[in-house]
Design a protein around this motif. Structure first.
Motif, PDB file in Angstrom:
ATOM      1  N   SER A  15       0.829  -1.205   0.000  1.00  0.00           N
ATOM      2  CA  SER A  15       0.000   0.000   0.000  1.00  0.00           C
ATOM      3  C   SER A  15       0.856   1.244   0.000  1.00  0.00           C
ATOM      4  CB  SER A  15      -0.856   0.058   1.251  1.00  0.00           C
ATOM      5  OG  SER A  15      -1.690  -1.024   1.307  1.00  0.00           O
ATOM      6  N   LEU A  16       1.933   1.192   0.778  1.00  0.00           N
ATOM      7  CA  LEU A  16       2.756   2.378   0.913  1.00  0.00           C
ATOM      8  C   LEU A  16       3.372   2.758  -0.429  1.00  0.00           C
ATOM      9  CD1 LEU A  16       3.631   4.276   3.127  1.00  0.00           C
ATOM     10  CD2 LEU A  16       5.742   3.007   3.272  1.00  0.00           C
ATOM     11  N   SER A  17       3.910   1.773  -1.147  1.00  0.00           N
ATOM     12  CA  SER A  17       4.510   2.135  -2.429  1.00  0.00           C
ATOM     13  C   SER A  17       3.430   2.572  -3.405  1.00  0.00           C
ATOM     14  CB  SER A  17       5.347   0.991  -2.987  1.00  0.00           C
ATOM     15  OG  SER A  17       4.531  -0.081  -3.311  1.00  0.00           O
ATOM     16  N   MET A  18       2.248   1.953  -3.283  1.00  0.00           N
ATOM     17  CA  MET A  18       1.118   2.390  -4.105  1.00  0.00           C
ATOM     18  C   MET A  18       0.766   3.833  -3.768  1.00  0.00           C
ATOM     19  SD  MET A  18      -0.335   0.526  -6.300  1.00  0.00           S
ATOM     20  CE  MET A  18      -0.845   1.695  -7.519  1.00  0.00           C
ATOM     21  N   ALA A  19       0.784   4.150  -2.453  1.00  0.00           N
ATOM     22  CA  ALA A  19       0.428   5.500  -2.026  1.00  0.00           C
ATOM     23  C   ALA A  19       1.384   6.519  -2.626  1.00  0.00           C
ATOM     24  CB  ALA A  19       0.456   5.594  -0.500  1.00  0.00           C
ATOM     25  N   TRP A  20       2.677   6.161  -2.675  1.00  0.00           N
ATOM     26  CA  TRP A  20       3.641   7.091  -3.279  1.00  0.00           C
ATOM     27  C   TRP A  20       3.343   7.299  -4.747  1.00  0.00           C
ATOM     28  CZ3 TRP A  20       6.497  10.680  -1.430  1.00  0.00           C
ATOM     29  CH2 TRP A  20       6.880  10.619  -0.095  1.00  0.00           C
ATOM     30  N   THR A  21       3.078   6.206  -5.457  1.00  0.00           N
ATOM     31  CA  THR A  21       2.729   6.342  -6.863  1.00  0.00           C
ATOM     32  C   THR A  21       1.527   7.261  -7.030  1.00  0.00           C
ATOM     33  OG1 THR A  21       3.503   4.112  -7.241  1.00  0.00           O
ATOM     34  CG2 THR A  21       2.100   5.043  -8.920  1.00  0.00           C
ATOM     35  N   CYS A  22       0.508   7.038  -6.190  1.00  0.00           N
ATOM     36  CA  CYS A  22      -0.730   7.801  -6.330  1.00  0.00           C
ATOM     37  C   CYS A  22      -0.504   9.266  -6.032  1.00  0.00           C
ATOM     38  CB  CYS A  22      -1.786   7.265  -5.381  1.00  0.00           C
ATOM     39  SG  CYS A  22      -2.365   5.667  -5.833  1.00  0.00           S
ATOM     40  N   VAL A  23       0.219   9.551  -4.935  1.00  0.00           N
ATOM     41  CA  VAL A  23       0.369  10.951  -4.566  1.00  0.00           C
ATOM     42  C   VAL A  23       1.175  11.677  -5.642  1.00  0.00           C
ATOM     43  CG1 VAL A  23       2.485  10.949  -3.181  1.00  0.00           C
ATOM     44  CG2 VAL A  23       0.651  12.446  -2.584  1.00  0.00           C
ATOM     45  N   LEU A  24       2.171  10.991  -6.200  1.00  0.00           N
ATOM     46  CA  LEU A  24       2.953  11.641  -7.253  1.00  0.00           C
ATOM     47  C   LEU A  24       2.089  11.907  -8.469  1.00  0.00           C
ATOM     48  CD1 LEU A  24       6.353   9.846  -7.095  1.00  0.00           C
ATOM     49  CD2 LEU A  24       5.794  12.178  -6.487  1.00  0.00           C
ATOM     50  N   ALA A  25       1.312  10.904  -8.855  1.00  0.00           N
ATOM     51  CA  ALA A  25       0.464  11.086 -10.034  1.00  0.00           C
ATOM     52  C   ALA A  25      -0.491  12.242  -9.811  1.00  0.00           C
ATOM     53  CB  ALA A  25      -0.300   9.803 -10.327  1.00  0.00           C
ATOM     54  N   ALA A  26      -1.096  12.282  -8.608  1.00  0.00           N
ATOM     55  CA  ALA A  26      -2.048  13.352  -8.323  1.00  0.00           C
ATOM     56  C   ALA A  26      -1.351  14.701  -8.353  1.00  0.00           C
ATOM     57  CB  ALA A  26      -2.709  13.117  -6.972  1.00  0.00           C
ATOM     58  N   GLU A  27      -0.135  14.748  -7.809  1.00  0.00           N
ATOM     59  CA  GLU A  27       0.577  16.026  -7.784  1.00  0.00           C
ATOM     60  C   GLU A  27       1.070  16.426  -9.168  1.00  0.00           C
ATOM     61  OE1 GLU A  27       2.196  15.766  -3.193  1.00  0.00           O
ATOM     62  OE2 GLU A  27       3.555  15.386  -4.850  1.00  0.00           O
ATOM     63  N   LEU A  28       1.383  15.428  -9.978  1.00  0.00           N
ATOM     64  CA  LEU A  28       1.814  15.744 -11.336  1.00  0.00           C
ATOM     65  C   LEU A  28       0.671  16.361 -12.112  1.00  0.00           C
ATOM     66  CD1 LEU A  28       3.847  12.589 -12.413  1.00  0.00           C
ATOM     67  CD2 LEU A  28       4.734  14.846 -11.978  1.00  0.00           C
ATOM     68  N   VAL A  29      -0.533  15.836 -11.902  1.00  0.00           N
ATOM     69  CA  VAL A  29      -1.663  16.318 -12.687  1.00  0.00           C
ATOM     70  C   VAL A  29      -2.071  17.717 -12.233  1.00  0.00           C
ATOM     71  CG1 VAL A  29      -4.087  15.940 -13.237  1.00  0.00           C
ATOM     72  CG2 VAL A  29      -2.508  14.038 -13.258  1.00  0.00           C
ATOM     73  N   ALA A  30      -2.223  17.933 -10.936  1.00  0.00           N
ATOM     74  CA  ALA A  30      -2.669  19.242 -10.484  1.00  0.00           C
ATOM     75  C   ALA A  30      -2.268  19.465  -9.043  1.00  0.00           C
ATOM     76  CB  ALA A  30      -4.187  19.345 -10.613  1.00  0.00           C
ATOM     77  N   SER A  31      -1.333  20.393  -8.813  1.00  0.00           N
ATOM     78  CA  SER A  31      -1.033  20.755  -7.434  1.00  0.00           C
ATOM     79  C   SER A  31      -0.117  21.966  -7.410  1.00  0.00           C
ATOM     80  CB  SER A  31      -0.366  19.610  -6.685  1.00  0.00           C
ATOM     81  OG  SER A  31       0.989  19.552  -7.043  1.00  0.00           O
ATOM     82  N   ARG A  32       0.034  22.535  -6.232  1.00  0.00           N
ATOM     83  CA  ARG A  32       0.948  23.653  -6.076  1.00  0.00           C
ATOM     84  C   ARG A  32       1.984  23.378  -4.992  1.00  0.00           C
ATOM     85  NH1 ARG A  32      -3.464  26.264  -7.943  1.00  0.00           N
ATOM     86  NH2 ARG A  32      -4.566  26.139  -5.968  1.00  0.00           N
ATOM     87  N   VAL A  74       7.366  18.170 -11.742  1.00  0.00           N
ATOM     88  CA  VAL A  74       6.598  18.654 -12.887  1.00  0.00           C
ATOM     89  C   VAL A  74       6.979  20.112 -13.165  1.00  0.00           C
ATOM     90  CG1 VAL A  74       4.462  19.602 -11.915  1.00  0.00           C
ATOM     91  CG2 VAL A  74       4.377  18.319 -14.011  1.00  0.00           C
ATOM     92  N   GLN A  75       7.326  20.847 -12.114  1.00  0.00           N
ATOM     93  CA  GLN A  75       7.804  22.211 -12.301  1.00  0.00           C
ATOM     94  C   GLN A  75       9.119  22.198 -13.076  1.00  0.00           C
ATOM     95  OE1 GLN A  75       5.792  24.420 -11.481  1.00  0.00           O
ATOM     96  NE2 GLN A  75       6.991  26.234 -12.006  1.00  0.00           N
ATOM     97  N   GLY A  76       9.996  21.261 -12.692  1.00  0.00           N
ATOM     98  CA  GLY A  76      11.253  21.115 -13.402  1.00  0.00           C
ATOM     99  C   GLY A  76      11.027  20.808 -14.872  1.00  0.00           C
ATOM    100  N   MET A  77      10.010  19.986 -15.153  1.00  0.00           N
ATOM    101  CA  MET A  77       9.696  19.654 -16.543  1.00  0.00           C
ATOM    102  C   MET A  77       9.231  20.890 -17.287  1.00  0.00           C
ATOM    103  SD  MET A  77       7.130  16.735 -17.928  1.00  0.00           S
ATOM    104  CE  MET A  77       5.515  17.437 -17.917  1.00  0.00           C
ATOM    105  N   LYS A  78       8.389  21.704 -16.633  1.00  0.00           N
ATOM    106  CA  LYS A  78       7.818  22.862 -17.319  1.00  0.00           C
ATOM    107  C   LYS A  78       8.879  23.898 -17.641  1.00  0.00           C
ATOM    108  CE  LYS A  78       3.075  22.505 -15.807  1.00  0.00           C
ATOM    109  NZ  LYS A  78       2.356  22.655 -14.545  1.00  0.00           N
ATOM    110  N   ILE A  79       9.838  24.103 -16.708  1.00  0.00           N
ATOM    111  CA  ILE A  79      10.852  25.112 -16.984  1.00  0.00           C
ATOM    112  C   ILE A  79      12.138  24.480 -17.508  1.00  0.00           C
ATOM    113  CG2 ILE A  79       9.935  26.779 -15.308  1.00  0.00           C
ATOM    114  CD1 ILE A  79      12.040  25.882 -13.355  1.00  0.00           C
ATOM    115  N   SER A  80      12.049  23.218 -17.936  1.00  0.00           N
ATOM    116  CA  SER A  80      13.194  22.509 -18.519  1.00  0.00           C
ATOM    117  C   SER A  80      14.425  22.560 -17.622  1.00  0.00           C
ATOM    118  CB  SER A  80      13.560  23.084 -19.889  1.00  0.00           C
ATOM    119  OG  SER A  80      12.602  22.727 -20.809  1.00  0.00           O
TER     120      SER A  80
END
Lengths: 264, 293
Positions: B222-239, B247-253
């Motif tokens: 569950s824990l490793s799943m939780a990490w995957t999930c939180v990252l995915a959620a943060e990648l899609v939309a978060s501040r 994802v910020q690093g990706m946007k500003i290269s």
């Protein structure tokens, strides 16, 4: 057969309850939407999803592809990544289990990469491969290779030491022991890895497509959200779930056929 | 094998003469040859890490990847800066805290729901008959597929991220507590019956403790799943959060930001999994090996 199968009679209620519960679930879902308890912008009823599915069979609008094109794109990515993960992960894991040189060299790198969720590789992958096929294959490969290595490794390590000692006594070489003892005894674990890697592949596929894609089932879900069409989101989720379940059943079947003689 | 050696050593310390003899045979040293030094596992570990870093440095410095790969040194410098500077209003510690908080909330919520439910399902065939089919419908659906619908439901704030984590961690938690009880050897129940125990004694004294190791294995998954999930959620939309960093690093290269973020994720995920196994060791010291479950 050495034993007779004992047939335990299930009470009728235990046979009926599962059917009832699934029916209730779908009925509740349908009613909740139809009676506007949940706004239509947030959830689509099963019937709406069914309608959309029929429509999407032929109509590529509004997301640019029919459901089968999406499914085909996703399946190809998942399949390629999965095969690569098996092709590299399983031999690596098996070798790591038996040969200490391989273990010594590969283990630290593996331990470095293992805790990073494959999803975290997406930005880097987009830099390296763009948003095309190979980026997603890479993500899926990363997700699948970890359980493959771990399971194959553990499988070899669980080989009965008595057998190895016996083989040594009879003068078997390292390679012979590896080939004739370790690999077969690791097989059940390897098949476990096939299942786990597939589940990982499917999860990561959706993740990769959420972020960087122009086709695929994950993309269908994302487009559904962007266009605020809950029926499309649910359709995508159902399609992903069904496909995953179907492949799971298939692997289960293959496993049972191949491992028929091996005691677990 | 390692355990056996420990036992033998433990006996040796007590001064038992038989154990001393055994220890001598076990600890017989092989002659030190060059071949043995070169194939020493720890030496190979060091060699491989150094080779990895050198290759990485070379690959990045040679410009083969263009700007798409930062050297290890650049990554280090970038992160030393982030310790004090802020990215979107938070230092690196703030982002780590944001992700960890989400994981913790989702993880606790999901395990508090899923573990009792799984136990109930395994102990009572009627609960099982009602819950299992519905659960089976949801099981094959990857949790990340829920991100879109959770954003539709909860917006892009904290609740939607915690929802995703709950969904992702719920399945392995429930499956493992369910299987943990079902795979208990029936002999253990027989003991309780022979000793004149009731059904209640069976549940308290056999089912619960015997399913602990399986439950903890589920918590790790569950824990490793939780990490995957939180990252995915943060990648899609978060501040905020670690997913936001990459994802910020990706946007500003900014590749060094991306790679650094990944390394931090690896470290934090590793620490959290150590915490769970630490908890496991304190709660069930009798843990059996349940590999292959």
């Amino acid at each position: 057969m050495a034993y007779e199968e004992v047939k335990v009679k299930k009470p009728l209620s235990l046979i009926l309850l599962p059917i009832l519960s699934v029916l209730t679930f779908f009925a509740a879902w349908e009613l909740v939407v139809q009676l506007d308890i949940v706004p239509k912008t947030m959830l689509a009823a099963p019937t709406q999803v069914g309608d959309l599915f029929v429509a999407k069979l032929t109509d590529p609008n509004p997301d640019g592809a029919t459901i089968f094109m999406h499914a085909w794109v996703s399946a190809r990515e998942a399949f390629l990544g999965y095969l690569l993960a098996l092709g590299i992960g399983l031999p690596l894991g098996l070798f790591m289990g038996w040969f200490s040189v391989v273990r010594g060299l590969a283990r630290p790198i593996f331990e470095l990469i293992r805790p990073i969720p494959p999803i975290a590789w997406i930005p880097l992958t987009v830099f390296w491969f763009g948003i095309g096929l190979w980026g997603k294959v890479f993500i899926i490969w990363l997700g699948g290779v970890v359980p493959c290595v771990i399971n194959a490794f553990v499988g070899v390590r669980m080989t009965n030491p008595t057998l190895i000692q016996m083989a040594r006594t009879y003068g078997a070489t390292d390679w012979q022991i590896f080939k004739t003892l370790c690999v077969p005894s690791a097989l059940p674990m390897v098949f476990g890895a096939l299942q786990i890697a597939l589940a990982c592949a499917w999860t990561n596929l959706v993740g990769a497509e959420l972020l960087a894609a122009d086709q695929g089932l994950g993309y269908l879900i994302t487009m559904g959200r962007r266009l605020a069409l809950p029926d499309m989101v649910v359709l995508g989720m159902v399609a992903v779930g069904l496909a995953g379940a179907a492949i799971g059943v298939l692997i289960d079947y293959v496993e049972r056929r191949l491992l028929a003689g091996i005691r677990r | 094998m390692a355990e056996l050696q420990e036992n033998i050593q433990g006996l040796g310390r007590q001064g038992s003469s038989i154990a001393d003899e055994v220890q001598q045979t076990v600890r017989e040293k092989k002659p030190l040859t060059i071949r043995r030094i070169v194939t020493n596992e720890y030496l190979l570990h060091v060699v491989s890490v150094i080779a990895f870093l050198l290759l990485w440095h070379q690959a990045a410095a040679s410009g083969f990847f263009g700007g798409a790969l930062a050297t290890p040194w650049q990554v280090l410098v970038r992160f030393e800066g982030l310790m004090t500077d802020t990215l979107a209003g938070l230092t690196i510690w703030g982002h780590i805290w944001a992700s960890a908080q989400r994981i913790f909330l989702g993880f606790v919520l999901a395990s508090a729901l899923a573990i009792p439910l799984g136990l109930f399902m395994a102990l009572n065939p009627y609960v099982n008959a009602i819950v299992k089919p519905v659960f089976d419908i949801f099981k094959p659906m990857p949790p990340i597929a829920w991100i879109s619908i959770s954003i539709l439901w909860f917006g892009i704030g904290e609740p939607s991220k915690i929802f995703i984590i709950v969904i992702g961690t719920f399945v392995p938690c429930l499956l493992n507590s369910y299987n943990g009880v079902r795979l208990i050897e029936p002999e253990l129940y027989d003991v309780i019956k022979v000793l004149g125990g009731k059904r209640w004694n069976e549940i308290i004294q056999v089912s619960f403790p015997a399913s602990f190791p399986a439950i903890f294995a589920g918590l790790q998954i569950s824990l490793s799943m939780a990490w995957t999930c939180v990252l995915a959620a943060e990648l899609v939309a978060s501040r905020s959060g670690l997913g936001f960093i990459i994802v910020q690093g990706m946007k500003i290269s900014d590749t060094s930001l991306v790679i650094g973020g990944m390394i931090i994720i690896a470290i934090v995920a590793w620490i959290s999994s150590m915490l769970v196994s630490g908890l496991e060791k304190t709660l069930c010291p009798w843990k059996r090996d349940i590999a292959g479950l």
